[in-house]
Design a protein around this motif. Sequence first.
Motif, PDB file in Angstrom:
ATOM      1  N   SER A  25      34.672 -90.699  43.376  1.00 13.16           N
ATOM      2  CA  SER A  25      35.054 -89.595  42.895  1.00 13.16           C
ATOM      3  C   SER A  25      35.842 -89.732  41.463  1.00 13.16           C
ATOM      4  N   GLY A  26      36.894 -90.495  41.919  1.00 14.17           N
ATOM      5  CA  GLY A  26      37.828 -90.846  40.724  1.00 14.17           C
ATOM      6  C   GLY A  26      37.430 -91.654  39.734  1.00 14.17           C
ATOM      7  N   LEU A  27      36.771 -92.666  40.171  1.00 13.42           N
ATOM      8  CA  LEU A  27      36.064 -93.426  39.130  1.00 13.42           C
ATOM      9  C   LEU A  27      34.935 -92.975  38.373  1.00 13.42           C
ATOM     10  N   ALA A  28      34.163 -91.979  39.023  1.00  8.68           N
ATOM     11  CA  ALA A  28      32.940 -91.246  38.310  1.00  8.68           C
ATOM     12  C   ALA A  28      33.599 -90.371  37.249  1.00  8.68           C
ATOM     13  N   LEU A  29      34.541 -89.570  37.752  1.00 14.23           N
ATOM     14  CA  LEU A  29      35.306 -88.596  36.846  1.00 14.23           C
ATOM     15  C   LEU A  29      35.831 -89.288  35.562  1.00 14.23           C
ATOM     16  N   ALA A  63      28.906 -90.486  43.638  1.00 20.05           N
ATOM     17  CA  ALA A  63      29.753 -89.743  44.077  1.00 20.05           C
ATOM     18  C   ALA A  63      29.028 -88.650  44.723  1.00 20.05           C
ATOM     19  N   VAL A  64      28.201 -88.218  44.099  1.00 21.34           N
ATOM     20  CA  VAL A  64      27.336 -87.098  44.810  1.00 21.34           C
ATOM     21  C   VAL A  64      26.675 -87.416  45.949  1.00 21.34           C
ATOM     22  N   GLY A  65      26.328 -88.641  46.171  1.00 18.89           N
ATOM     23  CA  GLY A  65      25.660 -89.192  47.227  1.00 18.89           C
ATOM     24  C   GLY A  65      26.584 -89.352  48.452  1.00 18.89           C
ATOM     25  N   GLU A  66      27.834 -89.750  48.076  1.00 20.82           N
ATOM     26  CA  GLU A  66      28.768 -89.719  49.059  1.00 20.82           C
ATOM     27  C   GLU A  66      29.315 -88.445  49.546  1.00 20.82           C
ATOM     28  N   LEU A  67      29.400 -87.324  48.568  1.00 23.14           N
ATOM     29  CA  LEU A  67      29.614 -86.070  49.230  1.00 23.14           C
ATOM     30  C   LEU A  67      28.697 -85.613  50.232  1.00 23.14           C
ATOM     31  N   ILE A  68      27.113 -86.027  49.855  1.00 25.21           N
ATOM     32  CA  ILE A  68      26.214 -85.527  50.764  1.00 25.21           C
ATOM     33  C   ILE A  68      26.305 -86.411  52.149  1.00 25.21           C
ATOM     34  N   GLY A  69      26.484 -87.733  52.006  1.00 28.23           N
ATOM     35  CA  GLY A  69      26.447 -88.774  53.221  1.00 28.23           C
ATOM     36  C   GLY A  69      27.828 -88.656  54.024  1.00 28.23           C
ATOM     37  N   ASP A  70      28.776 -87.800  53.597  1.00 36.03           N
ATOM     38  CA  ASP A  70      29.965 -87.685  54.350  1.00 36.03           C
ATOM     39  C   ASP A  70      29.794 -86.726  55.526  1.00 36.03           C
ATOM     40  N   LYS A  71      28.516 -85.920  55.439  1.00 32.12           N
ATOM     41  CA  LYS A  71      28.551 -84.799  56.312  1.00 32.12           C
ATOM     42  C   LYS A  71      27.367 -85.433  57.462  1.00 32.12           C
ATOM     43  N   TRP A 140      31.873 -80.195  59.460  1.00 30.67           N
ATOM     44  CA  TRP A 140      31.422 -79.849  57.994  1.00 30.67           C
ATOM     45  C   TRP A 140      32.186 -78.979  57.170  1.00 30.67           C
ATOM     46  N   ILE A 141      32.480 -77.880  58.147  1.00 32.16           N
ATOM     47  CA  ILE A 141      33.544 -76.812  57.314  1.00 32.16           C
ATOM     48  C   ILE A 141      34.629 -77.467  56.329  1.00 32.16           C
ATOM     49  N   PHE A 142      35.233 -78.300  57.270  1.00 35.11           N
ATOM     50  CA  PHE A 142      36.417 -79.184  56.500  1.00 35.11           C
ATOM     51  C   PHE A 142      36.090 -80.108  55.415  1.00 35.11           C
ATOM     52  N   ALA A 143      34.869 -80.624  55.807  1.00 34.14           N
ATOM     53  CA  ALA A 143      34.374 -81.561  54.938  1.00 34.14           C
ATOM     54  C   ALA A 143      33.987 -80.692  53.479  1.00 34.14           C
ATOM     55  N   VAL A 144      33.476 -79.858  53.705  1.00 31.71           N
ATOM     56  CA  VAL A 144      33.139 -79.285  52.344  1.00 31.71           C
ATOM     57  C   VAL A 144      34.546 -78.681  51.745  1.00 31.71           C
ATOM     58  N   GLU A 146      37.195 -80.243  51.849  1.00 33.59           N
ATOM     59  CA  GLU A 146      37.769 -81.603  51.371  1.00 33.59           C
ATOM     60  C   GLU A 146      36.991 -82.020  50.005  1.00 33.59           C
ATOM     61  N   ASP A 147      35.726 -81.646  49.876  1.00 35.04           N
ATOM     62  CA  ASP A 147      34.788 -81.876  48.439  1.00 35.04           C
ATOM     63  C   ASP A 147      35.390 -81.062  47.460  1.00 35.04           C
ATOM     64  N   ALA A 148      35.817 -79.709  47.871  1.00 36.38           N
ATOM     65  CA  ALA A 148      36.179 -78.890  46.678  1.00 36.38           C
ATOM     66  C   ALA A 148      37.546 -79.502  46.254  1.00 36.38           C
ATOM     67  N   ILE A 149      38.500 -79.828  47.228  1.00 33.52           N
ATOM     68  CA  ILE A 149      39.782 -80.224  46.869  1.00 33.52           C
ATOM     69  C   ILE A 149      39.789 -81.658  45.940  1.00 33.52           C
ATOM     70  N   THR A 150      38.847 -82.379  46.296  1.00 32.37           N
ATOM     71  CA  THR A 150      38.554 -83.710  45.537  1.00 32.37           C
ATOM     72  C   THR A 150      38.081 -83.311  44.120  1.00 32.37           C
ATOM     73  N   VAL A 151      37.122 -82.395  44.059  1.00 34.67           N
ATOM     74  CA  VAL A 151      36.675 -82.155  42.409  1.00 34.67           C
ATOM     75  C   VAL A 151      37.700 -81.172  42.039  1.00 34.67           C
ATOM     76  N   GLY A 152      38.601 -80.335  42.525  1.00 32.74           N
ATOM     77  CA  GLY A 152      39.335 -79.746  41.789  1.00 32.74           C
ATOM     78  C   GLY A 152      40.631 -80.628  41.353  1.00 32.74           C
TER      79      GLY A 152
END
Length: 165
Positions: A25-29, A63-71, A140-144, A146-152
């Motif tokens: 995520s950091g590198l992609a952004l 990064a998007v693949g990782e967001l999906i794969g994490d779940k 998965w609720i906390f994973a999502v 965490e995704d929001a925190i990452t992007v924000g």
Amino acid sequence: MSILKNKLLRQTLSLGFISGLRSFSGLALISQHVSAHTSEPAPEIPLTWFQKEGVAWTLTALAVGELIGDKMPGVPNRTDPPALFGRVALGAMTGAVLSQYEKEEATVGAVLGGVAALAGTFVGFYVRKALVEKSGWPDWIFAVAEDAITVGMGVNALSGLKKYA
């Protein structure tokens, strides 16, 4: 180093930290920002490479693949040595690119980004694990969340970057 005296420190630590949460995520952004906001090739390496549009979009897809794969079930823990090494390395690369973009010393940015990624890896892992155990809610609720925190955090960190286009 002036990196310790301004907003670049906060930006480097934030993007490094999110690399510990979601490694690409950091590198992609930062690659998306650099490719969109510079009009001529930078003389520094690795900045030159990361300002290529194709690289930015490839990192974004990862990064998007990782967001999906994490779940997905069976994904190894982020604290396992290979995953941990990758997160720290990507956090360090993010810090180096960000520092070069802001015309600062890449080595300092790399160290700060790597250390922040290490912290993000363990903080994310143990906080999420504790929340699941205490609440009884599905992971998965906390994973999502965490995704929001990452992007924000990432978008917030990039909001003050200069534009050289």
